[in-house]
Design a protein around this motif. Structure first.
Motif, PDB file in Angstrom:
ATOM      1  N   TYR A  23      -5.734  -7.721  -0.934  1.00 29.08           N
ATOM      2  CA  TYR A  23      -6.370  -7.081  -2.094  1.00 29.08           C
ATOM      3  C   TYR A  23      -6.439  -5.563  -1.916  1.00 29.08           C
ATOM      4  N   PHE A  24      -6.903  -5.103  -0.736  1.00 28.68           N
ATOM      5  CA  PHE A  24      -6.969  -3.654  -0.483  1.00 28.68           C
ATOM      6  C   PHE A  24      -5.579  -3.034  -0.441  1.00 28.68           C
ATOM      7  N   SER A  25      -4.599  -3.768   0.051  1.00 29.32           N
ATOM      8  CA  SER A  25      -3.231  -3.248   0.087  1.00 29.32           C
ATOM      9  C   SER A  25      -2.720  -2.961  -1.321  1.00 29.32           C
ATOM     10  N   ILE A  26      -2.998  -3.861  -2.258  1.00 25.69           N
ATOM     11  CA  ILE A  26      -2.573  -3.656  -3.644  1.00 25.69           C
ATOM     12  C   ILE A  26      -3.291  -2.457  -4.258  1.00 25.69           C
ATOM     13  N   LEU A  27      -4.583  -2.323  -4.008  1.00 25.33           N
ATOM     14  CA  LEU A  27      -5.343  -1.207  -4.588  1.00 25.33           C
ATOM     15  C   LEU A  27      -4.886   0.135  -4.034  1.00 25.33           C
ATOM     16  N   TRP A  28      -4.617   0.214  -2.727  1.00 24.81           N
ATOM     17  CA  TRP A  28      -4.150   1.488  -2.163  1.00 24.81           C
ATOM     18  C   TRP A  28      -2.763   1.843  -2.698  1.00 24.81           C
ATOM     19  N   THR A  29      -1.926   0.860  -2.894  1.00 26.54           N
ATOM     20  CA  THR A  29      -0.614   1.132  -3.487  1.00 26.54           C
ATOM     21  C   THR A  29      -0.757   1.638  -4.919  1.00 26.54           C
ATOM     22  N   LEU A  30      -1.659   1.048  -5.668  1.00 25.20           N
ATOM     23  CA  LEU A  30      -1.918   1.519  -7.036  1.00 25.20           C
ATOM     24  C   LEU A  30      -2.455   2.945  -7.031  1.00 25.20           C
ATOM     25  N   LEU A  88       7.509  -2.079 -10.677  1.00 28.02           N
ATOM     26  CA  LEU A  88       7.824  -3.505 -10.715  1.00 28.02           C
ATOM     27  C   LEU A  88       7.514  -4.180  -9.388  1.00 28.02           C
ATOM     28  N   SER A  89       7.719  -3.460  -8.285  1.00 32.78           N
ATOM     29  CA  SER A  89       7.391  -4.027  -6.979  1.00 32.78           C
ATOM     30  C   SER A  89       5.897  -4.298  -6.865  1.00 32.78           C
ATOM     31  N   LEU A  90       5.095  -3.331  -7.291  1.00 26.95           N
ATOM     32  CA  LEU A  90       3.640  -3.536  -7.252  1.00 26.95           C
ATOM     33  C   LEU A  90       3.235  -4.659  -8.184  1.00 26.95           C
ATOM     34  N   LYS A  91       3.848  -4.713  -9.374  1.00 27.30           N
ATOM     35  CA  LYS A  91       3.517  -5.788 -10.319  1.00 27.30           C
ATOM     36  C   LYS A  91       3.858  -7.154  -9.703  1.00 27.30           C
ATOM     37  N   GLY A  92       4.963  -7.232  -9.016  1.00 33.46           N
ATOM     38  CA  GLY A  92       5.324  -8.497  -8.378  1.00 33.46           C
ATOM     39  C   GLY A  92       4.332  -8.898  -7.310  1.00 33.46           C
ATOM     40  N   ARG A  93       3.916  -7.945  -6.500  1.00 29.90           N
ATOM     41  CA  ARG A  93       2.926  -8.264  -5.469  1.00 29.90           C
ATOM     42  C   ARG A  93       1.614  -8.741  -6.085  1.00 29.90           C
ATOM     43  N   VAL A 126     -13.778 -13.823  -7.002  1.00 32.00           N
ATOM     44  CA  VAL A 126     -14.188 -12.417  -7.061  1.00 32.00           C
ATOM     45  C   VAL A 126     -12.984 -11.490  -7.056  1.00 32.00           C
ATOM     46  N   LEU A 127     -12.022 -11.747  -6.164  1.00 34.31           N
ATOM     47  CA  LEU A 127     -10.848 -10.883  -6.103  1.00 34.31           C
ATOM     48  C   LEU A 127     -10.004 -10.999  -7.369  1.00 34.31           C
ATOM     49  N   LEU A 128      -9.891 -12.195  -7.915  1.00 35.07           N
ATOM     50  CA  LEU A 128      -9.163 -12.372  -9.165  1.00 35.07           C
ATOM     51  C   LEU A 128      -9.845 -11.623 -10.309  1.00 35.07           C
ATOM     52  N   SER A 129     -11.141 -11.713 -10.400  1.00 33.35           N
ATOM     53  CA  SER A 129     -11.870 -11.015 -11.463  1.00 33.35           C
ATOM     54  C   SER A 129     -11.644  -9.516 -11.385  1.00 33.35           C
ATOM     55  N   ASP A 130     -11.711  -8.964 -10.177  1.00 30.68           N
ATOM     56  CA  ASP A 130     -11.511  -7.520 -10.027  1.00 30.68           C
ATOM     57  C   ASP A 130     -10.084  -7.110 -10.361  1.00 30.68           C
ATOM     58  N   LEU A 131      -9.117  -7.859  -9.859  1.00 29.28           N
ATOM     59  CA  LEU A 131      -7.724  -7.488 -10.115  1.00 29.28           C
ATOM     60  C   LEU A 131      -7.359  -7.608 -11.594  1.00 29.28           C
ATOM     61  N   LEU A 132      -7.793  -8.677 -12.240  1.00 29.77           N
ATOM     62  CA  LEU A 132      -7.498  -8.838 -13.662  1.00 29.77           C
ATOM     63  C   LEU A 132      -8.147  -7.736 -14.490  1.00 29.77           C
ATOM     64  N   LEU A 133      -9.303  -7.288 -14.069  1.00 33.93           N
ATOM     65  CA  LEU A 133      -9.969  -6.202 -14.782  1.00 33.93           C
ATOM     66  C   LEU A 133      -9.259  -4.873 -14.547  1.00 33.93           C
ATOM     67  N   ILE A 134      -8.824  -4.632 -13.308  1.00 39.21           N
ATOM     68  CA  ILE A 134      -8.143  -3.369 -12.992  1.00 39.21           C
ATOM     69  C   ILE A 134      -6.798  -3.291 -13.702  1.00 39.21           C
ATOM     70  N   PHE A 135      -6.059  -4.391 -13.729  1.00 42.98           N
ATOM     71  CA  PHE A 135      -4.733  -4.398 -14.339  1.00 42.98           C
ATOM     72  C   PHE A 135      -4.765  -4.859 -15.804  1.00 42.98           C
ATOM     73  N   PRO A 173       3.779  -0.825 -17.566  1.00 41.92           N
ATOM     74  CA  PRO A 173       4.431  -2.011 -16.972  1.00 41.92           C
ATOM     75  C   PRO A 173       3.531  -2.813 -16.044  1.00 41.92           C
ATOM     76  N   LEU A 174       2.433  -2.207 -15.574  1.00 39.83           N
ATOM     77  CA  LEU A 174       1.556  -2.920 -14.654  1.00 39.83           C
ATOM     78  C   LEU A 174       0.523  -3.781 -15.366  1.00 39.83           C
ATOM     79  N   VAL A 175       0.399  -3.635 -16.685  1.00 39.31           N
ATOM     80  CA  VAL A 175      -0.616  -4.398 -17.415  1.00 39.31           C
ATOM     81  C   VAL A 175      -0.290  -5.884 -17.322  1.00 39.31           C
TER      82      VAL A 175
END
Length: 1224
Positions: free
Chosen positions: A752-759, A773-778, A803-812, A826-828
């Motif tokens: 989860y933190f890896s995805i957020l730092w990449t974003l 697209l790479s980030l979207k795939g991850r 919890v992690l799903l809720s945060d990620l779906l809200l961020i993206f 493209p990340l939506v």
């Protein structure tokens, strides 16, 4: 030359013309409230007479003055030519009285000059001057009338007051002492100053004349017993508070001093020898003493008349302002003239009033007692009073008003200081818990009491040559040992930070003695237990935080907005001293307590309060190296989340590129992460290759992942590429289930933190399409993993994945492109229906569950239940955010809303806020969701219990309560919600008749009981809409062939809720309901705002009382106000409707405004769920009902509009298409 009075009066006349007129309320209230204390009524009645005139006569008989108090007639010496004119208005009044009042009100000239001028006028014409003074007091009450010479000569005081009362016919309740405006705010002070100056200037002449002062006292005493509040308030203020009585007390005190001086002079003269003694001198001193004695008796007679005539009756007046005046002034009398007033016969009035129900009166009592107990010379005369009322003073520490409780604690501090041994240990134990109060002023006062009781006797500072000597280390050690003993042994609280904050104002210098604190912690033979060491470390951290940040701990209210310049300078100096002292010692402290996670975690927090620039400016890099070594050792040694988070945060504070030592700290961080990453790679390979791991290997891998996760939260570890190995680990856990949950939990967080730092990198620098697209795939792959984890057997993994799903779906969500970040489109990500369904199912299984009963809150099980409740609230909040931000379809909110009533105590605030925000987004859709929630609950109950006796079940009663709460959520804006409520009723009627009983059966339709739930929304309807809904229901029932010979219960209940009270029988016929047409009378003398206001008020009341109360809640609701229905007050804070003006009114008059919109979003998540199959209705039957009922609705519109008056037609909206026939 104009006199000062005329000059001031001229300016006051101009100011008075611009100010609002003040008047008084003529309401005849009970002027004497009940005695404050219980059990004191006997003693109270012994001192007071119920008849005011009798008590006044008794007080007059006790007078020993040369000229006794005169009663009737008021004056004996009227003179010709002194006729006065009645005052018709404050602006056009008799000149002399008006001049004096306006001059006092303006306060532009010296009061002594005004009084001197009045004295000159009085000496020239006594009656005219005295009448001017009387009319000044009458005018100060706000009365229009004046006392004329004829009234003064022929009427008694009671007759004059009755005549003035009859003229006091103002509508407003304001009078000069309470009138708004800056000029009237200053009037009370000027009024007090005038009376004080008057008595002072008359103390050598008119005060003992007998005529003016005695008659003035008689008049003020009579006014103070008036039923007119303005008379009572003003005369009490003039007669007792800072005015006549207080000034007389000062004169009496001066006379007492003169008598003492005269006595000393007489004794000195008499003790002289026969040749030196002067007989004339002795004779003159005797005459002077006799005159002083007569004057003192005269003054005491006046004071006795005022006290018995005014104070004894008014100290328990129904008006709290009058009671406060009396108590405040008797305290002043006791302090200034203690010889006469500081006795138990006067102190009892303050003691009784300590029980007063009004805050200001209790406050005045405590402040009066503070003035007495602060003087050591007076405390000996307070022993009996203290023993009688000490328990009450101690109990006031827990007063519900914080300022009263603060004054009570400060009063007890004075008693503790000046009366040794009075407060017992039991009394003090009742005050000690207040040091942990949420209000800082109260906690600080209790901390000062604690300091004077426990610490000051042992740690008293000695003075050398008038200067405070520095406290010795032994004294400081004693202080900290006492502080430790109190906190540990009392067991009143778990966090010593609140105790430190309470003692900060009185013992801040001792608490900032960090040298003594660190020496206690570092010495080898300190004889401290484990709990005491932990407490001492927490004291060190709390004092450091308080000194560097300057604000109290979380949850304690200060009421202050910021720090002063002096406080900010002190704060900066303390921060420097703290840093300079602890930089060399912090590595030693970490080294000593590195093995104890409970102690090392707060020590790592000390870096947050340092001035880190001192590492550079003072060349303390060697201590920085030692700190980094100890920090690495602590991180490698511990796996507790608190220690790891503190260590990561400390390293984050040091990794500031602006510091000159950044490269050194960055190198240390890289070394630490390299070490942890190598361990992780090695342990991961072992896990992936072997089929079995022992407990030590699992623990080591989990600990390494926890350390990396904590650091990934605060530091960018992207270059170590932890996503791929962690994803492989999670994939194996999902596919095989062989990975322990201790390893899976931190691995989920790492990805989860890896995805957020990449974003973060992509958002800041911009990125290519390939990187996006790479980030979207991850992100999509990780969401699939979390979706799989939702069905895991371990509840911790399920909750973490949610919890992690809720945060990620809200961020993206689509919100991420707002603010000029369209390149991130493209990340939506939009979740699929299966994911939405699983999230909703998880909510049902893990949030809306019945928990066990919570006990007292002190046991370990209770703490565990509270933590679990907080976790469930976090899960629900995350789901609701997904709804409000459009990530999930809004129809899924029905799964939340239907539990509003059942779980109100646990989640009521969250669900209410979600409901409010959903209504702001789409009012129509939100109303449909509320109806959908009721449909779901009804269908579930129908499937479980069957249609027979459904409305008598407890679950159905709970549904009615939920429907009532939903109805209250619409608020008082009846006109704005008109189309929504009508639509809700239409859809509800369709649902209740959507399923018919089997052919040939006389049973009612299975969904017919839903009409009883629908009746809870009937009070929100307009009367015209109720008639049309009755007609619509009649048409719908005509299509049912199996109509019984008697009406069905739910139909009767629903019709009763739609019918007026007077037409209940007509609206509910025996066969089936029919709407009765009646002419609607239009309003004749009411504007639009009044119509809207009355319709809103009427809409909150029920329209009828049904004949069968057991079948409907409207029978209960009609007998109680709206507020009583919702006892918990969840929906009582409705916003008030605004009158329709301008474009808003024209928008409401537009027929399109009342068009019931269709739901543009189409079928949502709720229709996909199996439990919503109930919504699949027979479309052909519905269309048939629509076509045949539309003509009836149109006919009703025409008839209602033809029978309404033109003015009603302007507001009544039946002439438009507010009820869209096409929707039926």
């Amino acid at each position: 030359v104009s006199s000062p009075l005329q000059i001031a009066a001229g300016g006051a006349q101009r100011a008075l013309s611009a100010s609002s007129r003040s008047s008084a309320n003529l309401a005849c209230d009970d002027r004497d409230s009940e005695p404050a204390a219980e059990g004191d009524s006997d003693s109270l009645s012994a001192d007071e007479g119920s008849d005011f005139e009798e008590s006044l006569r008794r007080s007059v008989k006790k007078r020993t003055a040369k000229r006794p108090l005169k009663t009737t007639p008021l004056a004996k010496h009227p003179k010709k030519g002194s006729q006065m004119v009645r005052d018709n208005d404050w602006k056009e009044s008799e000149p002399s009285a008006n001049n004096l009042f306006d001059a006092v009100k303006a306060a532009k000239s010296d009061m002594q000059s005004l009084v001197d001028e009045w004295l000159d006028n009085y000496k020239q014409n006594q009656d005219a001057g005295f009448l001017e003074l009387i009319n000044f007091f009458i005018r100060s009450c706000g009365c229009k009338g004046t006392v004329t010479p004829e009234m003064f000569t022929k009427m008694s005081n009671s007759e004059i007051i009755q005549h003035l009362t009859e003229q006091f016919n103002e509508d407003s309740g304001d009078y000069p002492l309470t009138a708004p405006g800056p000029s009237w705010k200053k009037f009370q002070g000027s009024f007090c100053e005038f009376v004080r100056t008057l008595v002072y200037q008359c103390q050598y002449s008119l005060l003992y004349d007998g005529f003016p002062m005695d008659n003035l006292i008689s008049l003020l005493t009579g006014l103070s017993d008036s039923q007119v509040r303005a008379f009572r308030h003003t005369s009490t203020l003039a007669g007792t508070a800072m005015k006549l009585m207080t000034s007389l007390v000062r004169v009496a005190l001066q006379l007492s001093l003169h008598k003492d001086n005269n006595q000393r002079q007489y004794e000195a003269e008499r003790n002289k020898g026969p040749g030196q003694r002067a007989p004339e001198r002795l004779e003159s001193l005797l005459e002077k003493r006799k005159e002083l004695q007569e004057h003192q008796e005269e003054i005491e007679g006046m004071m006795n008349a005022l006290f018995r005539g005014v104070f004894v009756h008014r100290y328990r007046d129904v008006l709290p302002e009058i009671r406060a005046i009396c108590i405040e002034e008797i305290g002043c009398w006791m302090q200034s003239y203690s010889t006469s007033f500081l006795t138990d016969s006067y102190l009892k009035y303050i003691g009784w009033t300590l029980h007063d129900k009004h805050r200001d009166v209790r406050l005045k009592c405590l402040r009066a007692l503070k003035g007495l107990y602060s003087n050591r010379d007076l405390t000996a005369r307070l022993e009996l009073f203290t023993s009688r009322f000490k328990d009450r003073m101690v109990s006031m520490v827990m007063d519900r008003e914080y300022d009263v409780a603060v004054e009570a604690v400060r009063l007890l501090i004075l008693i503790l200081k000046n009366m040794e041994g009075v407060l017992t240990d039991t009394d003090c134990e009742n005050i000690y818990p207040v040091v942990y109060a949420s209000n800082r002023a109260l906690a600080s006062a209790a901390g000062e009491f604690l300091y004077w009781k426990l610490f000051y006797p042992e740690c008293e500072t000695r003075n050398v040559s008038g200067r405070e000597r520095r406290r010795s280390p032994r004294v400081q050690r004693t202080f900290f040992h006492l502080l430790l003993s109190f906190f540990v042994e009392s067991e009143l609280h778990d966090h010593v930070a609140y105790l430190v904050d309470s003692l900060w104002d009185c013992a801040g210098s001792q608490l900032k003695d960090w040298e003594s604190l660190t020496s206690l912690l570092l010495e080898k033979d300190q004889n401290l237990g484990d709990v005491q060491e932990s407490t001492l470390i927490e004291i060190l951290v709390s004092s450091a935080r308080q000194a560097s940040e300057g604000h109290p701990p979380v949850g304690r209210v200060t009421g202050r907005k910021g720090l002063t310049l002096k406080e900010r300078k002190t704060q900066a100096d303390d921060k420097v001293k703290l840093t300079e002292h602890l930089i060399p010692l912090l590595p030693q402290l970490l080294a000593k307590y590195s093995a104890d996670a409970e102690k090392v975690s707060p020590l790592l927090q000390l870096l947050s309060y340092f001035d880190l620039n001192i590492y550079c400016t003072r060349r303390l890099e060697k201590h920085l190296e030692l700190l980094l070594q100890q920090l690495q050792e602590v991180v490698v040694k511990h796996a507790e989340p608190a220690v790891l988070e503190a260590g990561a945060h400390s390293l984050y504070l040091l990794c500031n590129p602006e510091f000159t030592f950044f490269s050194r700290v960055d190198f240390a961080r890289s070394q630490l992460v390299d070490l942890l990453t190598d361990r992780f790679q090695q342990e991961l390979e072992e896990l992936l290759q072997s089929s079995f791991l022992d407990e030590d290997e699992v623990y080591n891998l989990a600990a390494t992942l926890k350390r990396l996760s904590a650091f990934y939260n605060a530091h960018d570890l992207t270059r170590w590429e932890l996503y791929e190995p962690c994803y492989r680990l999670l994939r194996k856990a999902v596919d095989t289930g062989e990975v322990p949950h201790q390893v899976t939990l931190p691995a989920l967080t790492l990805v989860y933190f890896s995805i957020l730092w990449t974003l973060t990198h992509i958002s800041g620098l911009g990125a290519s399409q390939k990187e996006l697209l790479s980030l979207k795939g991850r992100m999509v792959a990780f969401c699939e993993l979390c979706q799989s984890c939702l069905s895991d057997v371990d509840p911790e993994i399920q909750e973490q994945a949610f919890v992690l799903l809720s945060d990620l779906l809200l961020i993206f969500s689509p919100q991420m492109i707002i603010g000029g970040r369209d390149f991130l489109r493209p990340l939506v990500f939009f979740p699929e229906a299966t994911l939405q369904s699983e999230l909703a199912s998880f909510l049902m299984d893990h949030v809306f569950i019945q928990a066990g009963e919570l006990g007292s809150g002190h046991s370990q099980e209770d703490h565990l239940q509270i933590e679990q409740l907080h976790q469930r609230r976090r899960l629900l909040a995350g789901f609701c955010k997904l709804l409000l931000y459009g990530v999930l379809e809004m129809d899924a909110a029905s799964d939340v809303f239907k539990h509003y009533n059942k779980f109100y105590n646990d989640y009521g605030d969250i669900i209410k806020e979600t409901l409010t925000r959903a209504r702001q987004i789409d009012r129509s859709h939100c109303s449909r969701i509320l109806l959908l929630s009721l449909k779901q609950l009804y269908t579930e109950l129908l499937q479980e219990q069957g249609p027979q006796g459904l409305n008598e079940l407890p679950a159905f009663i709970e549904m009615r309560d939920l429907a009532r709460r939903f109805a209250l959520s619409f608020g008082p804006q009846q006109l704005q919600n008109r189309d929504l409520v009508v639509m809700l009723h239409k859809e509800g009627i369709k649902f209740s008749l959507s399923e018919l009983p089997p052919a040939g059966s006389s049973d009612q339709p299975p969904n017919l009981a839903f009409l009883e739930l629908l009746s809870e929304f009937s009070p929100r309807l307009f009367h015209q809409d109720k008639q049309l809904l009755l007609s619509y229901l009649e048409k719908c029932l005509q299509h049912i062939s199996q109509v019984p010979g008697h009406p069905w219960g739910p139909v009767t209940t629903y019709c009763n809720s739609l019918s007026p009270v007077e037409n209940t029988a007509e609206a509910s016929p025996q066969k089936y309901p029919r709407s009765k047409r009646r002419r609607i009378e239009g309003p004749s003398k009411r504007n639009r705002e009044d119509i809207i206001s009355s319709s809103q008020e009427e809409s909150l009341q029920l329209s009828s009382i049904p004949p069968t109360p057991a079948l409907t809640s409207t029978a209960v609701k009609s007998r109680q106000p709206l507020g009583a229905v919702e006892e918990d007050g969840s929906e009582s804070d409705f916003a008030q409707g605004q009158p329709l003006v301008g474009t808003q009114r024209s928008r409401f008059m537009d027929p399109q405004y009342f068009h019931t919109p269709r739901n543009p979003s189409g079928p949502g998540l709720g229709t996909r769920l199996t439990r919503l199959s109930l919504m699949e209705e027979d479309k052909e039957e519905e269309l048939e009902i629509q076509d045949e009922s539309s003509e009836e609705w149109q006919d009703r519109d025409k008839q209602a509009s033809s029978h309404s008056s033109p003015r009603e037609h302007g507001l009544d909206l039946l002439g438009s298409t507010e009820l869209n026939i096409n929707d039926f």
